[in-house]
Design a protein around this motif. Structure first.
Motif, PDB file in Angstrom:
ATOM      1  N   ARG A  31     -35.918  -2.600 -86.346  1.00  0.00           N
ATOM      2  CA  ARG A  31     -37.000  -2.280 -86.386  1.00  0.00           C
ATOM      3  C   ARG A  31     -35.543  -0.862 -85.887  1.00  0.00           C
ATOM      4  NH1 ARG A  31     -40.492   1.395 -84.434  1.00  0.00           N
ATOM      5  NH2 ARG A  31     -39.761   0.430 -82.392  1.00  0.00           N
ATOM      6  N   MET A  32     -35.058  -1.044 -85.044  1.00  0.00           N
ATOM      7  CA  MET A  32     -34.434   0.690 -84.759  1.00  0.00           C
ATOM      8  C   MET A  32     -33.453   0.740 -85.749  1.00  0.00           C
ATOM      9  SD  MET A  32     -34.295  -0.166 -81.103  1.00  0.00           S
ATOM     10  CE  MET A  32     -32.736   0.507 -80.556  1.00  0.00           C
ATOM     11  N   ALA A  33     -32.317  -0.430 -86.161  1.00  0.00           N
ATOM     12  CA  ALA A  33     -31.545  -0.118 -87.480  1.00  0.00           C
ATOM     13  C   ALA A  33     -32.285   0.634 -88.087  1.00  0.00           C
ATOM     14  CB  ALA A  33     -30.627  -1.153 -87.335  1.00  0.00           C
ATOM     15  N   ARG A  34     -33.224   0.263 -88.440  1.00  0.00           N
ATOM     16  CA  ARG A  34     -33.714   0.622 -90.022  1.00  0.00           C
ATOM     17  C   ARG A  34     -34.010   1.866 -89.516  1.00  0.00           C
ATOM     18  NH1 ARG A  34     -36.831  -4.443 -92.023  1.00  0.00           N
ATOM     19  NH2 ARG A  34     -34.850  -5.340 -92.503  1.00  0.00           N
ATOM     20  N   MET A  35     -33.837   2.429 -88.632  1.00  0.00           N
ATOM     21  CA  MET A  35     -34.393   4.376 -88.347  1.00  0.00           C
ATOM     22  C   MET A  35     -33.214   4.711 -88.161  1.00  0.00           C
ATOM     23  SD  MET A  35     -37.950   3.083 -86.441  1.00  0.00           S
ATOM     24  CE  MET A  35     -37.758   5.076 -85.598  1.00  0.00           C
ATOM     25  N   GLY A  36     -31.949   3.492 -88.186  1.00  0.00           N
ATOM     26  CA  GLY A  36     -30.863   4.827 -87.703  1.00  0.00           C
ATOM     27  C   GLY A  36     -29.987   5.633 -89.224  1.00  0.00           C
ATOM     28  N   GLY A  37     -30.796   5.639 -90.203  1.00  0.00           N
ATOM     29  CA  GLY A  37     -29.900   6.306 -91.451  1.00  0.00           C
ATOM     30  C   GLY A  37     -28.878   5.313 -91.479  1.00  0.00           C
ATOM     31  N   ASP A  38     -28.814   4.980 -91.581  1.00  0.00           N
ATOM     32  CA  ASP A  38     -26.662   4.679 -91.742  1.00  0.00           C
ATOM     33  C   ASP A  38     -27.341   3.163 -93.283  1.00  0.00           C
ATOM     34  OD1 ASP A  38     -24.387   4.620 -91.387  1.00  0.00           O
ATOM     35  OD2 ASP A  38     -23.835   2.997 -90.906  1.00  0.00           O
ATOM     36  N   ASP A  39     -26.456   3.927 -94.292  1.00  0.00           N
ATOM     37  CA  ASP A  39     -26.655   2.973 -94.985  1.00  0.00           C
ATOM     38  C   ASP A  39     -26.230   1.537 -94.476  1.00  0.00           C
ATOM     39  OD1 ASP A  39     -27.441   4.463 -97.251  1.00  0.00           O
ATOM     40  OD2 ASP A  39     -26.131   5.243 -98.026  1.00  0.00           O
ATOM     41  N   GLU A  40     -24.687   1.152 -93.923  1.00  0.00           N
ATOM     42  CA  GLU A  40     -24.344   0.348 -93.363  1.00  0.00           C
ATOM     43  C   GLU A  40     -24.690  -0.121 -92.616  1.00  0.00           C
ATOM     44  OE1 GLU A  40     -21.437  -2.812 -92.643  1.00  0.00           O
ATOM     45  OE2 GLU A  40     -21.608  -1.860 -94.839  1.00  0.00           O
ATOM     46  N   LEU A  41     -25.519   0.708 -91.646  1.00  0.00           N
ATOM     47  CA  LEU A  41     -26.446  -0.021 -90.376  1.00  0.00           C
ATOM     48  C   LEU A  41     -27.614  -0.814 -91.306  1.00  0.00           C
ATOM     49  CD1 LEU A  41     -26.892  -0.587 -87.797  1.00  0.00           C
ATOM     50  CD2 LEU A  41     -28.324   2.173 -87.783  1.00  0.00           C
ATOM     51  N   MET A  42     -28.437  -0.709 -92.517  1.00  0.00           N
ATOM     52  CA  MET A  42     -29.408  -0.844 -93.238  1.00  0.00           C
ATOM     53  C   MET A  42     -29.215  -2.122 -93.813  1.00  0.00           C
ATOM     54  SD  MET A  42     -31.964   0.715 -93.041  1.00  0.00           S
ATOM     55  CE  MET A  42     -33.061   2.653 -94.197  1.00  0.00           C
ATOM     56  N   ARG A  43     -27.988  -2.192 -94.265  1.00  0.00           N
ATOM     57  CA  ARG A  43     -27.010  -3.539 -94.937  1.00  0.00           C
ATOM     58  C   ARG A  43     -26.525  -4.808 -94.062  1.00  0.00           C
ATOM     59  NH1 ARG A  43     -23.137  -6.210 -95.035  1.00  0.00           N
ATOM     60  NH2 ARG A  43     -22.103  -4.969 -94.163  1.00  0.00           N
ATOM     61  N   LEU A  44     -26.344  -4.367 -92.553  1.00  0.00           N
ATOM     62  CA  LEU A  44     -26.590  -4.900 -92.022  1.00  0.00           C
ATOM     63  C   LEU A  44     -27.322  -5.569 -91.146  1.00  0.00           C
ATOM     64  CD1 LEU A  44     -23.177  -3.207 -89.340  1.00  0.00           C
ATOM     65  CD2 LEU A  44     -23.335  -5.567 -90.554  1.00  0.00           C
ATOM     66  N   ALA A  45     -28.097  -4.784 -90.838  1.00  0.00           N
ATOM     67  CA  ALA A  45     -30.363  -5.519 -90.434  1.00  0.00           C
ATOM     68  C   ALA A  45     -30.212  -5.221 -91.539  1.00  0.00           C
ATOM     69  CB  ALA A  45     -30.860  -3.887 -90.164  1.00  0.00           C
ATOM     70  N   ASP A  46     -30.664  -5.834 -92.533  1.00  0.00           N
ATOM     71  CA  ASP A  46     -31.088  -6.942 -93.736  1.00  0.00           C
ATOM     72  C   ASP A  46     -30.178  -7.731 -93.104  1.00  0.00           C
ATOM     73  OD1 ASP A  46     -32.971  -4.252 -94.841  1.00  0.00           O
ATOM     74  OD2 ASP A  46     -31.877  -4.259 -96.128  1.00  0.00           O
ATOM     75  N   ARG A  47     -29.401  -8.194 -93.186  1.00  0.00           N
ATOM     76  CA  ARG A  47     -28.155  -9.425 -93.538  1.00  0.00           C
ATOM     77  C   ARG A  47     -28.574  -9.917 -92.476  1.00  0.00           C
ATOM     78  NH1 ARG A  47     -26.835 -13.883 -95.335  1.00  0.00           N
ATOM     79  NH2 ARG A  47     -24.893 -14.665 -94.440  1.00  0.00           N
ATOM     80  N   PHE A  48     -28.889  -9.558 -90.955  1.00  0.00           N
ATOM     81  CA  PHE A  48     -29.018 -10.397 -89.585  1.00  0.00           C
ATOM     82  C   PHE A  48     -30.862 -11.086 -89.880  1.00  0.00           C
ATOM     83  CE2 PHE A  48     -30.808  -9.527 -85.623  1.00  0.00           C
ATOM     84  CZ  PHE A  48     -30.443 -10.765 -84.659  1.00  0.00           C
ATOM     85  N   GLU A  49     -31.582  -9.771 -90.637  1.00  0.00           N
ATOM     86  CA  GLU A  49     -33.203 -10.350 -90.897  1.00  0.00           C
ATOM     87  C   GLU A  49     -32.811 -11.702 -91.786  1.00  0.00           C
ATOM     88  OE1 GLU A  49     -37.364  -8.009 -90.458  1.00  0.00           O
ATOM     89  OE2 GLU A  49     -36.210  -7.799 -91.770  1.00  0.00           O
ATOM     90  N   GLU A  50     -32.267 -11.281 -92.259  1.00  0.00           N
ATOM     91  CA  GLU A  50     -31.946 -12.469 -93.522  1.00  0.00           C
ATOM     92  C   GLU A  50     -31.429 -14.351 -92.771  1.00  0.00           C
ATOM     93  OE1 GLU A  50     -30.259 -13.889 -97.681  1.00  0.00           O
ATOM     94  OE2 GLU A  50     -29.541 -11.543 -96.981  1.00  0.00           O
ATOM     95  N   VAL A  51     -30.754 -13.773 -92.069  1.00  0.00           N
ATOM     96  CA  VAL A  51     -29.555 -15.199 -91.519  1.00  0.00           C
ATOM     97  C   VAL A  51     -30.913 -15.211 -90.044  1.00  0.00           C
ATOM     98  CG1 VAL A  51     -28.099 -15.441 -90.247  1.00  0.00           C
ATOM     99  CG2 VAL A  51     -27.990 -14.437 -92.081  1.00  0.00           C
ATOM    100  N   ILE A  52     -31.161 -14.885 -89.474  1.00  0.00           N
ATOM    101  CA  ILE A  52     -31.547 -14.734 -87.803  1.00  0.00           C
ATOM    102  C   ILE A  52     -33.146 -14.965 -87.961  1.00  0.00           C
ATOM    103  CG2 ILE A  52     -32.195 -14.266 -85.516  1.00  0.00           C
ATOM    104  CD1 ILE A  52     -28.990 -14.771 -86.174  1.00  0.00           C
ATOM    105  N   MET A  53     -33.669 -14.798 -88.889  1.00  0.00           N
ATOM    106  CA  MET A  53     -35.068 -15.177 -88.539  1.00  0.00           C
ATOM    107  C   MET A  53     -35.530 -15.939 -90.308  1.00  0.00           C
ATOM    108  SD  MET A  53     -36.512 -11.062 -87.861  1.00  0.00           S
ATOM    109  CE  MET A  53     -35.705  -9.937 -86.435  1.00  0.00           C
ATOM    110  N   GLY A  54     -34.893 -16.184 -91.044  1.00  0.00           N
ATOM    111  CA  GLY A  54     -35.084 -16.797 -91.629  1.00  0.00           C
ATOM    112  C   GLY A  54     -36.415 -16.092 -92.949  1.00  0.00           C
TER     113      GLY A  54
END
Length: 100
Positions: free
Chosen positions: A42-65
């Motif tokens: 959630r914090m990463a998505r509020m950061g406003g950076d495209d790369e940060l958003m992409r990493l947050a999406d990938r992290f959520e996909e992998v870690i949280m399934g």
């Protein structure tokens, strides 16, 4: 995905989050505690950076399934009655000031 791969992804998210927001987090704890991981995403998505958003999406996909379609849908900001995103995002929550 192995535990080492998950930790590597969490570390990449940690580095980008530190670079963009100055926040220091715990990559190991991100992979072990789902509540903490959700808050980091959630914090990463509020950061406003495209790369940060992409990493947050990938992290959520992998870690949280979560499938990629669900991740993309949850990443869109909520709309107000007028159709625009709210001016002030919500506060960081209970981890504010206490993230390692």
């Amino acid at each position: 995905m192995t535990d080492g791969d998950k930790l590597a992804l969490a570390t990449r998210l940690y580095v980008r989050l530190r670079h963009c927001t100055g926040r220091i987090t715990d990559a190991m704890w991100m992979t072990q505690n789902m509540e903490y991981a959700r808050e980091i995403v959630r914090m990463a998505r509020m950061g406003g950076d495209d790369e940060l958003m992409r990493l947050a999406d990938r992290f959520e996909e992998v870690i949280m399934g979560r499938p990629r379609a669900m991740v993309a849908a949850s990443a869109t900001p909520p709309k107000t009655e007028g159709g625009e995103a709210p001016a002030n995002p919500p506060a960081f929550g209970k981890y504010t000031g206490s993230l390692r």
